[in-house]
Design an enzyme around this catalytic site. Structure first.
Site, PDB file in Angstrom:
ATOM      1  N   HIS A  85     -53.491  38.156 -76.569  1.00  0.00           N
ATOM      2  CA  HIS A  85     -54.218  37.536 -75.464  1.00  0.00           C
ATOM      3  C   HIS A  85     -55.156  38.585 -74.864  1.00  0.00           C
ATOM      4  CE1 HIS A  85     -54.905  34.618 -72.295  1.00  0.00           C
ATOM      5  NE2 HIS A  85     -54.779  35.599 -71.411  1.00  0.00           N
TER       6      HIS A  85
ATOM      7  N   ARG B 264     -54.956  26.604 -79.338  1.00  0.00           N
ATOM      8  CA  ARG B 264     -54.222  25.392 -78.948  1.00  0.00           C
ATOM      9  C   ARG B 264     -52.895  25.818 -78.316  1.00  0.00           C
ATOM     10  NH1 ARG B 264     -57.285  21.279 -79.103  1.00  0.00           N
ATOM     11  NH2 ARG B 264     -55.431  19.989 -79.054  1.00  0.00           N
TER      12      ARG B 264
HETATM   13  C1  GAR Z   1     -59.203  37.255 -79.412  1.00  0.00           C
HETATM   14  O1  GAR Z   1     -59.912  38.020 -78.480  1.00  0.00           O
HETATM   15  C2  GAR Z   1     -57.877  36.821 -78.830  1.00  0.00           C
HETATM   16  O2  GAR Z   1     -57.356  37.722 -77.912  1.00  0.00           O
HETATM   17  C3  GAR Z   1     -58.265  35.538 -78.147  1.00  0.00           C
HETATM   18  O3  GAR Z   1     -59.185  34.936 -79.011  1.00  0.00           O
HETATM   19  C4  GAR Z   1     -59.921  35.938 -79.680  1.00  0.00           C
HETATM   20  C5  GAR Z   1     -59.982  35.593 -81.140  1.00  0.00           C
HETATM   21  O4  GAR Z   1     -60.843  36.433 -81.824  1.00  0.00           O
HETATM   22  N1  GAR Z   1     -57.120  34.709 -77.935  1.00  0.00           N
HETATM   23  C6  GAR Z   1     -56.962  33.954 -76.878  1.00  0.00           C
HETATM   24  O5  GAR Z   1     -57.786  33.870 -75.988  1.00  0.00           O
HETATM   25  C7  GAR Z   1     -55.665  33.170 -76.859  1.00  0.00           C
HETATM   26  N2  GAR Z   1     -55.414  32.667 -75.555  1.00  0.00           N
HETATM   27  P1  GAR Z   1     -60.849  36.479 -83.402  1.00  0.00           P
HETATM   28  O6  GAR Z   1     -60.918  35.036 -83.892  1.00  0.00           O
HETATM   29  O7  GAR Z   1     -62.108  37.217 -83.738  1.00  0.00           O
HETATM   30  O8  GAR Z   1     -59.611  37.175 -83.849  1.00  0.00           O
END
Ligand code: GAR
Length: 228
Positions: free
Chosen positions: A135, A117
């Site tokens: 990110h 979010r």
């Molecule tokens: C991660 O790869 C993080 O970099 C990305 O969501 C994933 C969560 O993985 N975040 C974004 O894209 C934020 N803009 P996880 O729930 O297994 O930690």
């Protein structure tokens, strides 16, 4: 390439390089925010358990009922709070509820680990310069949603992840740490994501330590610390 890819088979460039972060005082109190699987939450909890990071996760905040991250928190014995964004009238209202949880838990740092979010100044100003995000791109490239898809569409040959301080402009604050990985011609979103995830799990705990160490140096907490 599968998600069980061995670390040694996963080439990367990490900067600043991995090393010991000296946090020789009280553990840093963390509040983690996550929306889904929570593999980064798990990596941080594991780093704390392995004493690679001198911190404590005081609370997990998650926004999707049934998110796997909540099961992970239960397994680690970490308190969790559901703040379902669908129950709030605006982003600001949601953030006010989150700030209250994090302030009640008296956290020093807020760790956005797969928080999907957009956050508002309500949260950002309550923890000014003390919110980190990870990110899945080498910022400033590929900000916003679908960063891995954006990288594949742009046909870049190197991708990666970035840990940065959260500021009001999305994916734009000071960069703390990055890891780069190669993109192979047959990569899919899933294979590239798996390669990036391996690096995220290495750099995020270290970046938390670095950021906390840096801020402690800037803000001496007691008279004796001022002479260190
Ligand atoms: C991660 O790869 C993080 O970099 C990305 O969501 C994933 C969560 O993985 N975040 C974004 O894209 C934020 N803009 P996880 O729930 O297994 O930690």
């Amino acid at each position: 390439m599968s998600s069980s890819l061995a670390l040694s088979d996963s080439p990367s460039l990490i900067s600043p390089r991995l090393g010991q972060v000296a946090l020789d005082r009280l553990p840093v109190k963390l509040g983690v925010m996550s929306s889904g699987s929570g593999s980064n939450f798990e990596a941080i909890a594991q780093a704390i358990s392995d004493q690679r990071l001198n911190a404590q996760i005081e609370v997990l905040v998650y926004n999707n009922p049934g998110a796997a991250v909540n099961d992970r928190a239960t397994r680690w014995g970490i308190p969790s709070m559901l703040v379902d964004h669908r129950a709030f009238g605006s982003r600001e209202e949601l953030d006010r509820a989150i700030v209250q949880i994090l302030q009640t838990a008296e956290v020093d740092w807020v760790i956005m680990a797969g928080w999907m979010r957009i956050v508002t100044p309500v949260l950002i100003h309550a923890f000014d310069q003390r919110i980190l995000n990870i990110h899945p791109s080498l910022l400033p490239s590929f900000k916003g949603n679908r960063a891995i898809e954006q990288a594949l569409e742009a046909k870049v040959k190197i991708a990666g992840c970035t840990v940065h301080i959260v500021v009001p402009e999305v994916d734009s604050g000071e960069i703390i740490m990055q890891a780069a990985v190669p993109v192979f011609p047959d990569d899919t979103v899933e294979t590239l994501q798996n390669r990036i995830h391996i690096q995220e799990h290495l750099v995020y705990p270290q970046a938390i330590g670095l950021a906390a160490q840096h801020s402690r140096k800037q803000v001496p907490q007691t008279a004796s610390e001022m002479t260190v």
